[in-house]
Design a protein around this motif. Structure first.
Motif, PDB file in Angstrom:
ATOM      1  N   GLU A 115      -7.922 -95.491 -19.784  1.00  0.00           N
ATOM      2  CA  GLU A 115      -7.256 -94.179 -19.705  1.00  0.00           C
ATOM      3  C   GLU A 115      -6.897 -93.845 -18.262  1.00  0.00           C
ATOM      4  N   TRP A 116      -7.841 -94.068 -17.349  1.00  0.00           N
ATOM      5  CA  TRP A 116      -7.573 -93.778 -15.943  1.00  0.00           C
ATOM      6  C   TRP A 116      -6.524 -94.723 -15.367  1.00  0.00           C
ATOM      7  N   LEU A 117      -6.603 -96.002 -15.704  1.00  0.00           N
ATOM      8  CA  LEU A 117      -5.625 -96.962 -15.196  1.00  0.00           C
ATOM      9  C   LEU A 117      -4.234 -96.637 -15.724  1.00  0.00           C
ATOM     10  N   SER A 118      -4.135 -96.290 -16.994  1.00  0.00           N
ATOM     11  CA  SER A 118      -2.841 -95.922 -17.568  1.00  0.00           C
ATOM     12  C   SER A 118      -2.267 -94.700 -16.867  1.00  0.00           C
ATOM     13  N   ARG A 119      -3.123 -93.734 -16.567  1.00  0.00           N
ATOM     14  CA  ARG A 119      -2.668 -92.530 -15.854  1.00  0.00           C
ATOM     15  C   ARG A 119      -2.121 -92.901 -14.476  1.00  0.00           C
ATOM     16  N   ALA A 120      -2.768 -93.833 -13.804  1.00  0.00           N
ATOM     17  CA  ALA A 120      -2.286 -94.266 -12.489  1.00  0.00           C
ATOM     18  C   ALA A 120      -0.904 -94.901 -12.601  1.00  0.00           C
ATOM     19  N   PHE A 121      -0.679 -95.688 -13.653  1.00  0.00           N
ATOM     20  CA  PHE A 121       0.645 -96.267 -13.869  1.00  0.00           C
ATOM     21  C   PHE A 121       1.663 -95.183 -14.211  1.00  0.00           C
ATOM     22  N   GLU A 122       1.272 -94.224 -15.050  1.00  0.00           N
ATOM     23  CA  GLU A 122       2.185 -93.156 -15.452  1.00  0.00           C
ATOM     24  C   GLU A 122       2.613 -92.308 -14.257  1.00  0.00           C
ATOM     25  N   GLU A 123       1.707 -92.134 -13.299  1.00  0.00           N
ATOM     26  CA  GLU A 123       2.020 -91.360 -12.109  1.00  0.00           C
ATOM     27  C   GLU A 123       2.841 -92.163 -11.105  1.00  0.00           C
ATOM     28  N   ASP A 124       3.131 -93.408 -11.462  1.00  0.00           N
ATOM     29  CA  ASP A 124       3.957 -94.292 -10.626  1.00  0.00           C
ATOM     30  C   ASP A 124       3.342 -94.498  -9.243  1.00  0.00           C
ATOM     31  N   LEU A 125       2.011 -94.603  -9.218  1.00  0.00           N
ATOM     32  CA  LEU A 125       1.338 -94.883  -7.956  1.00  0.00           C
ATOM     33  C   LEU A 125       1.653 -96.311  -7.523  1.00  0.00           C
ATOM     34  N   ARG A 126       1.642 -96.545  -6.241  1.00  0.00           N
ATOM     35  CA  ARG A 126       1.947 -97.878  -5.737  1.00  0.00           C
ATOM     36  C   ARG A 126       0.756 -98.809  -5.992  1.00  0.00           C
ATOM     37  N   ASP A 127       1.027 -99.948  -6.645  1.00  0.00           N
ATOM     38  CA  ASP A 127      -0.005-100.939  -6.959  1.00  0.00           C
ATOM     39  C   ASP A 127      -1.232-100.295  -7.599  1.00  0.00           C
ATOM     40  N   PRO A 128      -1.078 -99.638  -8.735  1.00  0.00           N
ATOM     41  CA  PRO A 128      -2.235 -98.980  -9.368  1.00  0.00           C
ATOM     42  C   PRO A 128      -3.310 -99.958  -9.828  1.00  0.00           C
ATOM     43  N   ASN A 129      -2.941-101.241  -9.981  1.00  0.00           N
ATOM     44  CA  ASN A 129      -3.923-102.252 -10.391  1.00  0.00           C
ATOM     45  C   ASN A 129      -4.555-102.966  -9.212  1.00  0.00           C
ATOM     46  N   ALA A 130      -4.317-102.466  -7.993  1.00  0.00           N
ATOM     47  CA  ALA A 130      -4.966-103.046  -6.812  1.00  0.00           C
ATOM     48  C   ALA A 130      -6.434-102.659  -6.793  1.00  0.00           C
ATOM     49  N   MET A 131      -7.294-103.617  -6.432  1.00  0.00           N
ATOM     50  CA  MET A 131      -8.728-103.345  -6.391  1.00  0.00           C
ATOM     51  C   MET A 131      -9.347-104.104  -5.224  1.00  0.00           C
ATOM     52  N   VAL A 132     -10.399-103.544  -4.676  1.00  0.00           N
ATOM     53  CA  VAL A 132     -11.165-104.219  -3.629  1.00  0.00           C
ATOM     54  C   VAL A 132     -12.194-105.115  -4.302  1.00  0.00           C
ATOM     55  N   LEU A 133     -12.172-106.387  -3.966  1.00  0.00           N
ATOM     56  CA  LEU A 133     -13.147-107.359  -4.472  1.00  0.00           C
ATOM     57  C   LEU A 133     -14.122-107.683  -3.354  1.00  0.00           C
ATOM     58  N   SER A 134     -15.413-107.490  -3.613  1.00  0.00           N
ATOM     59  CA  SER A 134     -16.448-107.785  -2.619  1.00  0.00           C
ATOM     60  C   SER A 134     -17.329-108.924  -3.109  1.00  0.00           C
ATOM     61  N   THR A 135     -17.592-109.866  -2.209  1.00  0.00           N
ATOM     62  CA  THR A 135     -18.439-111.023  -2.491  1.00  0.00           C
ATOM     63  C   THR A 135     -19.427-111.188  -1.341  1.00  0.00           C
ATOM     64  N   VAL A 136     -20.368-112.113  -1.494  1.00  0.00           N
ATOM     65  CA  VAL A 136     -21.295-112.420  -0.409  1.00  0.00           C
ATOM     66  C   VAL A 136     -21.331-113.927  -0.207  1.00  0.00           C
ATOM     67  N   ASP A 137     -21.567-114.338   1.039  1.00  0.00           N
ATOM     68  CA  ASP A 137     -21.638-115.768   1.324  1.00  0.00           C
ATOM     69  C   ASP A 137     -23.071-116.269   1.215  1.00  0.00           C
ATOM     70  N   GLY A 138     -23.292-117.512   1.599  1.00  0.00           N
ATOM     71  CA  GLY A 138     -24.604-118.124   1.469  1.00  0.00           C
ATOM     72  C   GLY A 138     -25.672-117.478   2.326  1.00  0.00           C
ATOM     73  N   ARG A 139     -25.274-116.723   3.346  1.00  0.00           N
ATOM     74  CA  ARG A 139     -26.238-116.025   4.203  1.00  0.00           C
ATOM     75  C   ARG A 139     -26.458-114.587   3.759  1.00  0.00           C
ATOM     76  N   GLY A 140     -25.750-114.197   2.692  1.00  0.00           N
ATOM     77  CA  GLY A 140     -25.865-112.824   2.217  1.00  0.00           C
ATOM     78  C   GLY A 140     -24.937-111.867   2.918  1.00  0.00           C
ATOM     79  N   ALA A 141     -24.008-112.388   3.743  1.00  0.00           N
ATOM     80  CA  ALA A 141     -23.058-111.525   4.448  1.00  0.00           C
ATOM     81  C   ALA A 141     -21.911-111.151   3.507  1.00  0.00           C
ATOM     82  N   PRO A 142     -21.599-109.864   3.375  1.00  0.00           N
ATOM     83  CA  PRO A 142     -20.548-109.443   2.453  1.00  0.00           C
ATOM     84  C   PRO A 142     -19.156-109.587   3.060  1.00  0.00           C
TER      85      PRO A 142
END
Length: 218
Positions: free
Chosen positions: A35-62
């Motif tokens: 519902e929220w994602l659809s609303r973002a598309f309906e509002e014509d926001l720029r790149d509404p499906n953009a998301m921050v992806l966070s991972t960690v390496d072998g030392r635990g550094a994000p």
């Protein structure tokens, strides 16, 4: 907004994007997220499906970067990348990842924690061959996350392959090291901006096949 003596000024505003009430929440987070994602598309926001992806390496550094969600279904959220990239290497080491969607114009944030696994070759093929040819040629050439000599050298390699494809001397084929990841959510938090910084925070936690719903203090 600006900087004054090293401090950010002019950043005060009231949040008034809506509200979240427990008596109207769905049992699972997928319905509300869609519902929220659809609303973002309906509002014509720029790149509404953009998301921050966070991972960690072998030392635990994000590390974090912005990627595009390309599918949302009953399984979870899918994005695509080069399997030799930094993000992919870190996922292979530790499959626990975090996603963050921020729709500033709606005063909404969604935070997701879960596990990432590769999608099937068939699913990756279906998406790859739906993309513009130029994007696929770039994916075939670019050694993502690695040091390169120059942009000009990379463009030269891309243009050379594109010319060969146009001349019928080469085909656009999904590389073995390019595909998708499915993130299966374990925790999903919905953040709705409210007045006086008393924001609504609703958290879903997976409990087997069910979800536990909590309200968090802002």
């Amino acid at each position: 907004m600006g900087l004054e003596h090293g401090k950010i000024s002019g950043d005060r505003r009231q949040y008034d994007g809506g509200s979240l009430h427990e008596d109207s929440l769905p049992r699972a987070p997928k319905e509300l997220f869609e519902e929220w994602l659809s609303r973002a598309f309906e509002e014509d926001l720029r790149d509404p499906n953009a998301m921050v992806l966070s991972t960690v390496d072998g030392r635990g550094a994000p590390s974090s970067r912005v990627v595009l969600a390309k599918a949302v279904d009953d399984r979870g959220i899918v994005f695509y990348t080069n399997y030799d990239s930094r993000k992919a290497n870190e996922i292979e080491h530790n499959r626990r990842v975090a996603l963050l969607f921020h729709w500033r114009e709606l005063d909404r944030v969604v935070r997701i924690e879960g596990r990432a696994t590769r999608v099937s070759g068939e699913e990756a093929d279906a998406y790859f061959y739906s993309r513009p040819p130029g994007s696929n040629v770039g994916a075939m050439v670019s050694p993502q996350s690695r040091v390169i000599a120059s942009r000009e050298e990379l463009l030269g390699q891309v243009n050379e392959l594109a010319a060969r494809v146009e001349a019928g001397e080469a085909e656009v084929v999904r590389p073995d090291n390019w595909g998708g990841y499915l993130v299966v959510p374990a925790v999903v938090e919905f953040w709705q901006g409210r007045a006086d910084r008393l924001h609504d925070r609703i958290r879903y936690r997976r409990d087997g096949e069910d979800w536990i719903i909590d309200r968090l203090a802002p």
